[in-house]
Design a protein around this motif. Structure first.
Motif, PDB file in Angstrom:
ATOM      1  N   ALA A  88     -33.074  -3.429  48.645  1.00 41.26           N
ATOM      2  CA  ALA A  88     -32.988  -4.064  47.327  1.00 41.26           C
ATOM      3  C   ALA A  88     -34.380  -4.396  46.805  1.00 41.26           C
ATOM      4  CB  ALA A  88     -32.121  -5.315  47.389  1.00 41.26           C
ATOM      5  N   SER A  89     -35.208  -5.000  47.655  1.00 43.03           N
ATOM      6  CA  SER A  89     -36.574  -5.347  47.250  1.00 43.03           C
ATOM      7  C   SER A  89     -37.396  -4.096  46.963  1.00 43.03           C
ATOM      8  CB  SER A  89     -37.251  -6.181  48.340  1.00 43.03           C
ATOM      9  OG  SER A  89     -36.581  -7.409  48.524  1.00 43.03           O
ATOM     10  N   ALA A  90     -37.259  -3.090  47.829  1.00 43.92           N
ATOM     11  CA  ALA A  90     -38.009  -1.844  47.633  1.00 43.92           C
ATOM     12  C   ALA A  90     -37.640  -1.192  46.307  1.00 43.92           C
ATOM     13  CB  ALA A  90     -37.730  -0.882  48.791  1.00 43.92           C
ATOM     14  N   ALA A  91     -36.340  -1.170  45.991  1.00 40.98           N
ATOM     15  CA  ALA A  91     -35.886  -0.551  44.743  1.00 40.98           C
ATOM     16  C   ALA A  91     -36.442  -1.288  43.533  1.00 40.98           C
ATOM     17  CB  ALA A  91     -34.360  -0.529  44.699  1.00 40.98           C
ATOM     18  N   LEU A  92     -36.421  -2.606  43.573  1.00 42.33           N
ATOM     19  CA  LEU A  92     -36.897  -3.394  42.435  1.00 42.33           C
ATOM     20  C   LEU A  92     -38.388  -3.191  42.193  1.00 42.33           C
ATOM     21  CD1 LEU A  92     -34.857  -6.608  43.136  1.00 42.33           C
ATOM     22  CD2 LEU A  92     -34.706  -5.233  41.053  1.00 42.33           C
ATOM     23  N   VAL A  93     -39.168  -3.175  43.264  1.00 45.83           N
ATOM     24  CA  VAL A  93     -40.611  -2.946  43.112  1.00 45.83           C
ATOM     25  C   VAL A  93     -40.853  -1.551  42.544  1.00 45.83           C
ATOM     26  CG1 VAL A  93     -42.812  -2.715  44.321  1.00 45.83           C
ATOM     27  CG2 VAL A  93     -41.248  -4.558  44.949  1.00 45.83           C
ATOM     28  N   ALA A  94     -40.158  -0.552  43.107  1.00 47.78           N
ATOM     29  CA  ALA A  94     -40.339   0.827  42.647  1.00 47.78           C
ATOM     30  C   ALA A  94     -39.975   0.971  41.173  1.00 47.78           C
ATOM     31  CB  ALA A  94     -39.494   1.773  43.495  1.00 47.78           C
ATOM     32  N   MET A  95     -38.901   0.314  40.748  1.00 45.72           N
ATOM     33  CA  MET A  95     -38.489   0.409  39.347  1.00 45.72           C
ATOM     34  C   MET A  95     -39.521  -0.238  38.420  1.00 45.72           C
ATOM     35  SD  MET A  95     -34.308   0.088  39.328  1.00 45.72           S
ATOM     36  CE  MET A  95     -34.187  -1.381  40.348  1.00 45.72           C
ATOM     37  N   TYR A 113     -33.983   6.678  47.017  1.00 43.07           N
ATOM     38  CA  TYR A 113     -33.408   6.496  48.355  1.00 43.07           C
ATOM     39  C   TYR A 113     -32.858   5.078  48.540  1.00 43.07           C
ATOM     40  CZ  TYR A 113     -32.908   6.408  53.413  1.00 43.07           C
ATOM     41  OH  TYR A 113     -32.397   6.270  54.674  1.00 43.07           O
ATOM     42  N   SER A 114     -33.598   4.081  48.090  1.00 40.17           N
ATOM     43  CA  SER A 114     -33.172   2.692  48.298  1.00 40.17           C
ATOM     44  C   SER A 114     -31.879   2.394  47.549  1.00 40.17           C
ATOM     45  CB  SER A 114     -34.278   1.728  47.862  1.00 40.17           C
ATOM     46  OG  SER A 114     -35.446   1.917  48.628  1.00 40.17           O
ATOM     47  N   LEU A 115     -31.787   2.852  46.297  1.00 41.41           N
ATOM     48  CA  LEU A 115     -30.567   2.624  45.522  1.00 41.41           C
ATOM     49  C   LEU A 115     -29.390   3.387  46.122  1.00 41.41           C
ATOM     50  CD1 LEU A 115     -32.132   2.733  41.965  1.00 41.41           C
ATOM     51  CD2 LEU A 115     -30.992   0.752  42.995  1.00 41.41           C
ATOM     52  N   GLU A 116     -29.656   4.577  46.644  1.00 42.71           N
ATOM     53  CA  GLU A 116     -28.585   5.324  47.320  1.00 42.71           C
ATOM     54  C   GLU A 116     -28.078   4.549  48.534  1.00 42.71           C
ATOM     55  OE1 GLU A 116     -27.775   9.578  49.620  1.00 42.71           O
ATOM     56  OE2 GLU A 116     -29.792   9.063  48.967  1.00 42.71           O
ATOM     57  N   GLN A 117     -29.005   4.004  49.323  1.00 46.34           N
ATOM     58  CA  GLN A 117     -28.605   3.238  50.510  1.00 46.34           C
ATOM     59  C   GLN A 117     -27.813   1.991  50.139  1.00 46.34           C
ATOM     60  OE1 GLN A 117     -29.086   4.344  53.818  1.00 46.34           O
ATOM     61  NE2 GLN A 117     -29.485   6.109  52.502  1.00 46.34           N
TER      62      GLN A 117
END
Length: 234
Positions: A88-95, A113-117
């Motif tokens: 969740a944190s990785a996806a938010l930073v990437a976005m 990948y993070s959102l898929e997971q």
């Protein structure tokens, strides 16, 4: 799952508050700012060396707040969250990175990948599609096709699969789990044909599904998943 999306929503809202408060951060003279940056960079490197990920993240946050124009610190934070499995944190930073540069390949990979997971297939799909358009990478095309299939967007999935069958290179491989500790490597083309069969099978087009699974097995005779799927199409 609802809790994950609620947390994502709260974090996005918090991001807006942080962005609005940037103007209130006191301005430092260049010499002081540089000295603080050097100290925090050294502390960050030491934290990595001693496997203290929490301190490493704290130092990256300090560097991000002090240097909002320098995306390197946000990129490092996203990678740190990603490598720690904090999707969740990785996806938010990437976005957030992609809002500044929508062609950042690393951020696209992490967001997809993070959102898929997290099970957010509808949100992960556009990032995989962008990644494929930007890089021409067949793995991202396969992931796009798989998510399209999972979302029952069959026409799009078949289009992606047919592109993959046409463009897959002979030496490209993709792994399929056969146990908790083992994966089976098969050619990308065979994987694409197996996915094509699944699209047809999900639509109850058993003759087309059987043909696709059979073609996959002609390329990879020991492809376990294709063997199992072929049985389902009989």
């Amino acid at each position: 799952m609802k809790r994950i999306f609620f947390l994502l929503f709260l974090a996005l809202c918090a991001g807006n508050v942080v962005a609005q408060s940037n103007d209130s951060i006191p301005k430092l003279d260049p010499k002081t700012k540089n000295a603080l940056n050097v100290a925090d960079q050294m502390a960050y490197q030491a934290a990595l060396r001693y496997n203290d990920m929490e301190m490493a993240k704290i130092k990256l946050y300090d560097l991000m707040v002090r240097n909002p124009e320098d995306m390197r610190y946000m990129e490092a934070l996203g990678s740190l969250y990603f490598e720690s499995g904090l999707n969740a944190s990785a996806a938010l930073v990437a976005m957030d990175i992609l809002k500044v540069n929508d062609k950042n390949v690393g951020a696209l990979e992490i967001a997809a990948y993070s959102l898929e997971q997290l099970g957010a297939f509808d949100r992960a799909l556009p990032y995989y599609e962008s990644l494929n358009l930007l890089t021409g990478d067949n793995f991202s095309l396969y992931k796009s096709a798989y998510l399209q299939f999972s979302l029952k967007r069959y026409a799009e999935a078949l289009n992606s699969v047919n592109m993959l069958v046409k463009n897959a290179k002979p030496d490209e491989k993709i792994g399929f789990a056969i146990s908790e500790s083992e994966t089976q490597q098969v050619s990308m083309k065979a994987a694409a044909l197996n996915l094509k069969g699944l699209v047809y099978l999900d639509q109850n087009s058993k003759a087309e599904a059987k043909a696709a699974f059979t073609e996959a097995l002609s390329l990879e005779p020991n492809f376990n998943q294709a063997k199992e799927n072929l049985q389902k199409s009989n």
